[in-house]
Design a protein around this motif. Structure first.
Motif, short mmCIF file in Angstrom:
data_model
loop_
_atom_site.label_atom_id
_atom_site.label_comp_id
_atom_site.label_asym_id
_atom_site.label_seq_id
_atom_site.Cartn_x
_atom_site.Cartn_y
_atom_site.Cartn_z
N PHE A 258 -7.31 -8.23 -7.73
CA PHE A 258 -6.31 -7.19 -8.00
C PHE A 258 -4.89 -7.78 -8.03
N PRO A 259 -4.41 -8.38 -6.94
CA PRO A 259 -3.05 -8.95 -7.01
C PRO A 259 -2.97 -10.20 -7.87
N THR A 260 -4.06 -10.95 -7.97
CA THR A 260 -4.03 -12.17 -8.78
C THR A 260 -3.79 -11.84 -10.25
N LEU A 261 -4.48 -10.82 -10.75
CA LEU A 261 -4.32 -10.46 -12.16
C LEU A 261 -3.03 -9.69 -12.41
N VAL A 262 -2.69 -8.78 -11.50
CA VAL A 262 -1.49 -7.96 -11.69
C VAL A 262 -0.22 -8.79 -11.53
N GLU A 263 -0.16 -9.57 -10.48
CA GLU A 263 1.05 -10.37 -10.21
C GLU A 263 1.00 -11.74 -10.88
N GLY A 264 -0.09 -12.48 -10.61
CA GLY A 264 -0.15 -13.86 -11.07
C GLY A 264 -0.26 -14.00 -12.56
N VAL A 265 -1.07 -13.16 -13.21
CA VAL A 265 -1.31 -13.29 -14.65
C VAL A 265 -0.38 -12.37 -15.45
N ALA A 266 -0.32 -11.09 -15.07
CA ALA A 266 0.45 -10.12 -15.84
C ALA A 266 1.92 -10.06 -15.45
N GLY A 267 2.29 -10.65 -14.33
CA GLY A 267 3.69 -10.68 -13.94
C GLY A 267 4.22 -9.38 -13.39
N GLY A 268 3.33 -8.50 -12.91
CA GLY A 268 3.76 -7.23 -12.36
C GLY A 268 3.86 -7.26 -10.85
N VAL A 269 3.93 -6.08 -10.26
CA VAL A 269 3.98 -5.92 -8.80
C VAL A 269 2.69 -5.25 -8.36
N ALA A 270 1.92 -5.91 -7.50
CA ALA A 270 0.61 -5.41 -7.09
C ALA A 270 0.70 -4.32 -6.03
N GLU A 271 1.80 -4.21 -5.35
CA GLU A 271 1.92 -3.27 -4.23
C GLU A 271 1.61 -1.84 -4.66
N THR A 272 0.83 -1.15 -3.84
CA THR A 272 0.52 0.26 -4.05
C THR A 272 0.93 1.03 -2.80
N ARG A 273 0.73 2.34 -2.82
CA ARG A 273 1.13 3.13 -1.65
C ARG A 273 0.18 2.92 -0.48
N LEU A 274 -1.00 2.30 -0.76
CA LEU A 274 -1.95 1.96 0.29
C LEU A 274 -1.94 0.45 0.50
N PRO A 275 -2.17 0.00 1.74
CA PRO A 275 -2.09 -1.44 2.00
C PRO A 275 -3.20 -2.22 1.31
N LEU A 276 -2.84 -3.36 0.76
CA LEU A 276 -3.81 -4.22 0.09
C LEU A 276 -4.37 -5.25 1.06
N ASP A 277 -5.61 -5.62 0.84
CA ASP A 277 -6.22 -6.73 1.56
C ASP A 277 -6.26 -8.00 0.71
N GLY A 278 -6.20 -7.82 -0.61
CA GLY A 278 -6.24 -8.95 -1.52
C GLY A 278 -4.93 -9.73 -1.54
N LEU A 279 -5.02 -11.00 -1.91
CA LEU A 279 -3.87 -11.89 -1.99
C LEU A 279 -3.80 -12.50 -3.39
N ASN A 280 -2.60 -12.81 -3.83
CA ASN A 280 -2.40 -13.41 -5.13
C ASN A 280 -2.84 -14.88 -5.09
N MET A 281 -3.94 -15.17 -5.78
CA MET A 281 -4.50 -16.52 -5.76
C MET A 281 -4.13 -17.33 -7.00
N TRP A 282 -3.28 -16.79 -7.87
CA TRP A 282 -2.98 -17.51 -9.10
C TRP A 282 -2.33 -18.87 -8.86
N PRO A 283 -1.39 -19.01 -7.92
CA PRO A 283 -0.87 -20.36 -7.65
C PRO A 283 -1.96 -21.32 -7.19
N THR A 284 -2.94 -20.82 -6.47
CA THR A 284 -4.06 -21.67 -6.03
C THR A 284 -4.92 -22.07 -7.21
N ILE A 285 -5.20 -21.12 -8.12
CA ILE A 285 -6.06 -21.39 -9.26
C ILE A 285 -5.34 -22.24 -10.31
N ALA A 286 -4.13 -21.85 -10.66
CA ALA A 286 -3.44 -22.47 -11.78
C ALA A 286 -2.63 -23.71 -11.40
N GLU A 287 -2.27 -23.84 -10.13
CA GLU A 287 -1.44 -24.97 -9.72
C GLU A 287 -2.13 -25.86 -8.69
#
Length: 702
Positions: free
Chosen positions: A513-542
């Motif tokens: 969820f945050p990897t695609l929204v933030e890492g790939v699409a360049g958006g903001v993953a935050e929602t009104r409910l707390p997320l457990d997922g983390l943005n893994m795009w720097p780990t995958i792509a870098e």
């Protein structure tokens, strides 16, 4: 070589093109000497006149006639060179026009292959030259990297340009004048291709795929599985080898769509059944919701399995622009029925496509979406195959490669081997489908701006011919065989230094969820409910270290539940002394598991039937039962997964401080558990199945 005079010293073939579009004729020019010897030379047969070269007329294109008088050798060089270039341009454009008119591209070399280059809708699927749709079309593609029949030297050398001749590759945006067109009415230039502002995202799920049932995992395991398309994509991308999903379908998909652990949604206990008045909670923000807000076109194809009791639960109400697929957890691959029709098109039952194999139907629809899509708009395509989930059925054509490659193996009379062969056919259909999908992305020039994700949703079922070997357990268990997923990311957008690498950082399905929204699409993953997922795009792509150090695999108070107020009496197993402690932070008989760095803790009792080590059928190795390693009555298991990935050595008693630390972490997560509700068959769901068209599964709540 070209001499000083500008005339080729070697034999030159000039093509004359009729401006009305007739076939080209060839006029062969004799070999010429150097300019010094040519000057003043006379042809005896021509009465002393200069050599004559006949040139093609081009009066309609240029508005003037070529001179009729012989051309002297002094003037000949420039005239021949200009005419030669003009004719070559005419020939090149003429051939290109013919190829576009036919809808095909010429090829320098043909190879045997099993995929179809998809040209016109509807899509034709072939396997090893056999047309599975029976329309007689048999266009071959050698590999997912063979774009428009051009040879590609590497998985990232993607050339989607049209080929006008075997040795001449021109740009799709060729703006040079067309000698075949009138000067008064020139052919309009093609508009420049507008790239999307954000990458296209293609997300593919294989259902109930065994960990050992993917080609790049089978080395040394005795498996015959070979998935060439998946292998090519994985090896040209980043493989995720410390990646985890949930034990069964619904919790995995819920976590993917929301970026949250299933315990927060009351979906941790198991799958949503057909008559279950439950669905993905309506207050959850979904992945397609977020991507659509970022300008993406969002389409879902295939299995949903997140509830349909209300129209508000359907995919098109949860962020997708369109949907075609199976609304429930499983059904026949040809009739889409399980006590009622369950194939949906958007928000209504789809009665067509009976007899069409599910993998081909979903791939065909996904390909159609891609072909019709405006390439300048970012696309999110969620393709969730039914295969390789039961029932184990598929066209015989997908089993043929394994039959031909291992003929002696299948002659052994064995129900298990017969079922395994059909399972491999299911897997082969997914591999071929993925090849057709990536091929059309390349043909439409979308691949160069695409990020493709492939993942399983849980472990395979050993009793349904899947293999998780050498991992322990299977689907519906918290051992590695039930929750360790097969996944990779493939994309031309990945930096060259990470292509072909293996990422061993911890990752969970909620991270998409945050990897695609933030890492790939360049958006903001935050929602009104707390997320457990983390943005893994720097780990995958870098290749950076994973930000995740902990995964909550699950907490299920209802599974194998016994009353906590009636503890078990003391047992001879020292492991069970955990329940007799005066203070313990988390009740050890609760079915739960957590991963913390290299440590993994499992509490509660596992099902002995699903908790052993089962090799693939074709290896003829014997399974290792659970009771040969540890006992069913053990409530606390601790493993060092880095050293013991097969979970054979329970080291809980010798590492009590680690056990208590992880029990505290489970207690922390337990504070956020939402108890599952509505786990029953609603009679109203059964009544809603009766429709004028037939028996089908329909929403029955408002």
């Amino acid at each position: 070589m070209v001499g000083e005079s500008g005339v080729d010293n070697d034999d030159v073939t000039l093509a004359t093109v009729d401006v009305a579009g007739s076939k080209a004729t060839k006029v062969k020019k004799q070999k010429k000497k150097s300019d010094k010897n040519v000057k003043g030379q006379k042809d005896a047969s021509n009465g002393g006149s200069d050599n004559v070269v006949t040139l093609p007329t081009d009066s309609e294109n240029e508005g003037e006639n070529l001179p009729e008088k012989p051309i002297t050798s002094k003037k000949k060089s420039k005239k021949v060179k200009d005419a030669r270039n003009k004719v070559r341009n005419a020939t090149s454009t003429f051939n290109a026009a013919k190829q576009r008119e036919k809808g095909t591209i010429s090829s320098k070399k043909k190879k045997k292959g099993k995929l179809v280059e998809i040209k016109e809708s509807p899509v034709v699927f072939t396997y090893n030259g056999i047309d599975t749709s029976n329309d007689g079309t048999n266009n071959e593609v050698t590999s997912p990297n063979d774009i428009n029949n051009n040879e590609v030297t590497s998985p990232n050398d993607i050339n989607n340009n049209e080929v006008t001749s075997p040795n001449d590759v021109d740009s799709l945006e060729d703006t040079s004048p067309n000698p075949l067109s009138s000067a008064k009415n020139p052919t309009p230039k093609k508009p420049a291709f507008k790239k999307p502002a954000k990458p296209h995202i293609i997300f593919v799920i294989a259902d109930d795929l065994g960990y050992n049932d993917i080609g790049y995992h089978t080395r040394g395991t005795g498996s015959v599985v070979d998935t060439p398309i998946i292998n090519d994509l994985a090896l040209s991308g980043v493989r995720l080898e410390n990646y985890y999903v949930q034990p069964v379908c619904t919790p995995t998909r819920a976590s993917l769509m929301t970026g949250r652990y299933p315990i927060r949604m009351g979906l941790q206990h198991g799958n949503i059944r057909q008559a279950d008045p439950n669905c993905l909670p309506l207050d959850e923000t979904t992945l397609p919701d977020k991507l659509r807000d970022l300008g993406y076109a969002t389409h879902a194809v295939g299995k949903w399995h997140l509830g349909f009791s209300s129209p508000k639960c359907l995919p098109t109400q949860r962020g997708f622009d369109s949907y075609l697929g199976l609304i429930i957890g499983s059904a026949g691959h040809y009739n889409y029925t399980k006590k009622g029709r369950a194939l949906y098109s958007n928000e209504s039952v789809e009665w067509n496509h009976t007899g069409k194999y599910s993998t081909e139907l979903y791939t065909e629809h996904a390909v159609d979406i891609i072909r019709k899509h405006d390439r300048s708009v970012p696309l999110f395509l969620y393709l969730s195959y039914q295969a390789v989930h039961s029932p184990i059925e598929c066209p015989d054509v997908y089993q043929r490669r394994y039959k031909d490659k291992y003929p002696d193996l299948w002659r052994v009379e064995s129900r298990s081997l017969s079922g395994r062969l059909k399972y491999l056919g299911l897997l082969e259909s997914v591999d071929v489908g993925l090849g057709n999908l990536t091929q059309v992305l390349k043909n439409t020039r979308m691949w160069e701006d695409t990020v493709l994700v492939f993942t399983s949703d849980n472990g395979g079922r050993n009793n349904l011919f899947a293999s998780n070997w050498p991992l322990r357990g299977e689907k519906n268990t918290l051992f590695e065989g039930g929750i360790k997923g097969s996944a990779f990311v493939s994309s031309p957008l990945l930096p060259p230094d990470v292509i072909g690498t293996v990422q061993t950082g911890l990752m969970h399905v909620s991270d998409w969820f945050p990897t695609l929204v933030e890492g790939v699409a360049g958006g903001v993953a935050e929602t009104r409910l707390p997320l457990d997922g983390l943005n893994m795009w720097p780990t995958i792509a870098e290749g950076l270290p994973s930000p995740r150090w902990e995964i909550l695999h699950n907490i299920d108070h209802m599974k194998y539940m016994r009353r906590p107020d009636k503890p078990l009496p003391p047992t001879p197993y020292p492991h069970n002394q955990w329940i007799l402690y005066d203070y313990i932070p988390f009740y050890p008989r609760t079915y739960a598991a957590i991963r913390y760095d290299n440590w993994k803790l499992i509490t509660g009792i596992e099902n002995i039937e699903y908790s052993g080590w089962v090799p693939p059928e074709e290896s003829f190795k014997q399974p290792i039962p659970m009771e040969t390693v540890d006992n069913l009555g053990i409530y606390v298991r601790l493993y060092d997964i880095t050293k013991d990935p097969e979970e054979r050595d329970n080291i809980a008693l010798s590492n009590r401080h680690i056990v208590f630390k992880l029990l505290h972490r489970l207690a922390h997560h337990n504070e956020h558990v939402v108890i599952p509700e509505h786990l029953y068959n609603d009679p109203a769901a059964i009544r809603a199945k009766e429709t004028p068209e037939g028996i089908s599964w329909n929403p029955w709540r408002s």
